[in-house]
Design a protein around this motif. Structure first.
Motif, mmCIF file in Angstrom:
data_model
loop_
_atom_site.group_PDB
_atom_site.id
_atom_site.type_symbol
_atom_site.label_atom_id
_atom_site.label_comp_id
_atom_site.label_asym_id
_atom_site.label_seq_id
_atom_site.Cartn_x
_atom_site.Cartn_y
_atom_site.Cartn_z
ATOM 1 N N ALA A 75 9.388 -3.974 -78.533
ATOM 2 C CA ALA A 75 9.267 -2.813 -79.418
ATOM 3 C C ALA A 75 7.928 -2.140 -79.205
ATOM 4 O O ALA A 75 6.974 -2.744 -78.692
ATOM 5 N N LEU A 76 7.855 -0.881 -79.614
ATOM 6 C CA LEU A 76 6.592 -0.159 -79.569
ATOM 7 C C LEU A 76 5.539 -0.947 -80.339
ATOM 8 O O LEU A 76 5.789 -1.384 -81.463
ATOM 9 N N ASP A 77 4.393 -1.137 -79.742
ATOM 10 C CA ASP A 77 3.295 -1.844 -80.398
ATOM 11 C C ASP A 77 2.654 -0.886 -81.390
ATOM 12 O O ASP A 77 1.973 0.064 -81.001
ATOM 13 N N ALA A 78 2.879 -1.137 -82.677
ATOM 14 C CA ALA A 78 2.367 -0.259 -83.735
ATOM 15 C C ALA A 78 0.962 -0.645 -84.185
ATOM 16 O O ALA A 78 0.458 -0.092 -85.161
ATOM 17 N N GLY A 79 0.344 -1.563 -83.481
ATOM 18 C CA GLY A 79 -1.031 -1.930 -83.801
ATOM 19 C C GLY A 79 -1.193 -2.323 -85.255
ATOM 20 O O GLY A 79 -0.400 -3.073 -85.804
ATOM 21 N N HIS A 109 -3.187 4.006 -84.066
ATOM 22 C CA HIS A 109 -2.987 2.713 -84.718
ATOM 23 C C HIS A 109 -3.557 1.564 -83.900
ATOM 24 O O HIS A 109 -3.527 0.420 -84.325
ATOM 25 N N GLY A 110 -4.066 1.874 -82.704
ATOM 26 C CA GLY A 110 -4.609 0.830 -81.844
ATOM 27 C C GLY A 110 -3.546 0.120 -81.027
ATOM 28 O O GLY A 110 -3.828 -0.866 -80.360
ATOM 29 N N GLY A 111 -2.322 0.630 -81.063
ATOM 30 C CA GLY A 111 -1.231 0.027 -80.313
ATOM 31 C C GLY A 111 -0.860 0.884 -79.121
ATOM 32 O O GLY A 111 -1.716 1.331 -78.363
ATOM 33 N N GLU A 112 0.426 1.174 -79.013
ATOM 34 C CA GLU A 112 0.983 1.848 -77.852
ATOM 35 C C GLU A 112 1.390 3.273 -78.213
ATOM 36 O O GLU A 112 1.931 3.518 -79.286
ATOM 37 N N SER A 113 1.153 4.200 -77.312
ATOM 38 C CA SER A 113 1.559 5.579 -77.533
ATOM 39 C C SER A 113 3.038 5.759 -77.188
ATOM 40 O O SER A 113 3.642 4.934 -76.492
ATOM 41 N N VAL A 114 3.606 6.848 -77.655
ATOM 42 C CA VAL A 114 4.979 7.204 -77.318
ATOM 43 C C VAL A 114 5.112 7.358 -75.799
ATOM 44 O O VAL A 114 6.077 6.883 -75.196
ATOM 45 N N ALA A 116 3.419 5.870 -73.487
ATOM 46 C CA ALA A 116 3.399 4.539 -72.868
ATOM 47 C C ALA A 116 4.755 3.852 -73.015
ATOM 48 O O ALA A 116 5.227 3.194 -72.080
ATOM 49 N N VAL A 117 5.411 4.013 -74.169
ATOM 50 C CA VAL A 117 6.740 3.429 -74.363
ATOM 51 C C VAL A 117 7.743 4.097 -73.432
ATOM 52 O O VAL A 117 8.584 3.420 -72.820
ATOM 53 N N CYS A 118 7.670 5.409 -73.297
ATOM 54 C CA CYS A 118 8.566 6.119 -72.376
ATOM 55 C C CYS A 118 8.343 5.659 -70.935
ATOM 56 O O CYS A 118 9.309 5.425 -70.199
ATOM 57 N N ASP A 119 7.102 5.514 -70.533
ATOM 58 C CA ASP A 119 6.789 5.051 -69.172
ATOM 59 C C ASP A 119 7.317 3.638 -68.941
ATOM 60 O O ASP A 119 7.921 3.349 -67.904
ATOM 61 N N ARG A 120 7.077 2.754 -69.910
ATOM 62 C CA ARG A 120 7.513 1.352 -69.779
ATOM 63 C C ARG A 120 9.029 1.266 -69.704
ATOM 64 O O ARG A 120 9.594 0.521 -68.886
ATOM 65 N N THR A 121 9.717 2.042 -70.537
ATOM 66 C CA THR A 121 11.178 2.029 -70.536
ATOM 67 C C THR A 121 11.731 2.584 -69.226
ATOM 68 O O THR A 121 12.663 2.025 -68.645
ATOM 69 N N ALA A 122 11.139 3.666 -68.739
ATOM 70 C CA ALA A 122 11.578 4.252 -67.466
ATOM 71 C C ALA A 122 11.356 3.270 -66.317
ATOM 72 O O ALA A 122 12.209 3.157 -65.428
ATOM 73 N N ALA A 123 10.252 2.558 -66.338
ATOM 74 C CA ALA A 123 9.989 1.562 -65.283
ATOM 75 C C ALA A 123 11.045 0.454 -65.321
ATOM 76 O O ALA A 123 11.516 -0.001 -64.265
ATOM 77 N N TRP A 124 11.439 0.033 -66.515
ATOM 78 C CA TRP A 124 12.472 -0.995 -66.634
ATOM 79 C C TRP A 124 13.803 -0.472 -66.082
ATOM 80 O O TRP A 124 14.474 -1.175 -65.325
ATOM 81 N N LEU A 125 14.164 0.755 -66.452
ATOM 82 C CA LEU A 125 15.403 1.345 -65.937
ATOM 83 C C LEU A 125 15.378 1.430 -64.416
ATOM 84 O O LEU A 125 16.357 1.091 -63.749
ATOM 85 N N ASP A 126 14.275 1.909 -63.885
ATOM 86 C CA ASP A 126 14.174 2.083 -62.438
ATOM 87 C C ASP A 126 14.189 0.759 -61.687
ATOM 88 O O ASP A 126 14.566 0.716 -60.516
ATOM 89 N N LEU A 143 13.117 2.480 -78.003
ATOM 90 C CA LEU A 143 13.382 2.308 -76.573
ATOM 91 C C LEU A 143 14.626 3.092 -76.154
ATOM 92 O O LEU A 143 14.687 3.620 -75.041
ATOM 93 N N VAL A 144 15.617 3.160 -77.049
ATOM 94 C CA VAL A 144 16.787 3.998 -76.767
ATOM 95 C C VAL A 144 16.334 5.451 -76.632
ATOM 96 O O VAL A 144 16.708 6.149 -75.685
ATOM 97 N N ARG A 145 15.487 5.912 -77.573
ATOM 98 C CA ARG A 145 14.950 7.283 -77.489
ATOM 99 C C ARG A 145 14.232 7.502 -76.165
ATOM 100 O O ARG A 145 14.427 8.521 -75.506
ATOM 101 N N ALA A 146 13.373 6.558 -75.809
ATOM 102 C CA ALA A 146 12.594 6.684 -74.576
ATOM 103 C C ALA A 146 13.517 6.753 -73.356
ATOM 104 O O ALA A 146 13.290 7.555 -72.445
#
Length: 194
Positions: A75-79, A109-114, A116-126, A143-146
């Motif tokens: 999940a998105l790191d909400a810090g 929040h000190g966690g992950e940006s939107v 970064a979540v989009c990039d991470r999800t795209a890397a997993w898909l690829d 992650l579904v949104r991303a």
């Protein structure tokens, strides 16, 4: 070979009902019942994956999926906002919340940006090998949104424009860099349905 990937959002939990950043709570009784009712509604799938959150693991198990937890699907790191509701954060840190909702690169929040979540999800898909064929992934709504944002080639600013109801499926077909999207198939009756 074309990859056919079904992304499933988790069933209801108290945290989802309260618009709370994930705090590790399990599915509530209604969510668990609906996830069990959704068992067998997915097309025959090959491998199954899950976000390593309690609600995603429980949803996958209730649906009868032998899902492998994948840290890339976290999940998105909400810090420091983890476990808080949007209302609580908005009351205490209105400017920070507005920045996070308005700027995909912001992570006040000190966690992950939107982004970064989009990039991470795209890397997993690829990284999904084409030999996977059919697969299912029970993943957090963000992650579904991303995945939808990146599959459509939309800007990261579109992230908040995609609603992901609990226990619905989004289907991606294609391969790295070229995805088609089929959205919003309910897997169990929605709230208010009989």
């Amino acid at each position: 070979m074309t990859v056919r990937l079904v992304l499933v959002s988790p069933a209801l939990s108290e945290a989802l009902r309260e618009a709370r950043f994930d705090d590790g709570r399990p599915l509530d009784p209604v969510g668990l019942r609906r996830a069990r009712e959704a068992a067998g509604t997915l097309p025959g799938a090959g491998p199954a994956f899950a976000s390593p959150t309690v609600r995603c693991r429980e949803t996958a198990a209730a649906m009868g999926l032998d899902a492998v937890e994948d840290p890339a699907l976290a999940a998105l790191d909400a810090g420091r906002w983890r476990g808080e509701t949007l209302a609580e954060v908005g009351a205490r840190e209105p400017a920070a919340l507005a920045a996070w909702l308005g700027d995909p690169g912001a992570a006040p929040h000190g966690g992950e940006s939107v982004r970064a979540v989009c990039d991470r999800t795209a890397a997993w898909l690829d990284a999904l090998p084409e030999r996977v064929g059919r697969a299912v992934a029970v993943i957090e709504p963000e992650l579904v949104r991303a995945a939808v944002v990146r599959a459509l080639g939309a800007p990261d600013e579109a992230f908040w424009r995609a609603d992901v109801p609990p226990l619905t499926a989004v289907e991606l077909s294609g391969r790295a860099g070229r995805w088609n999207v089929r959205m919003g198939r309910p897997l169990a009756p929605l709230d208010g349905d009989t």
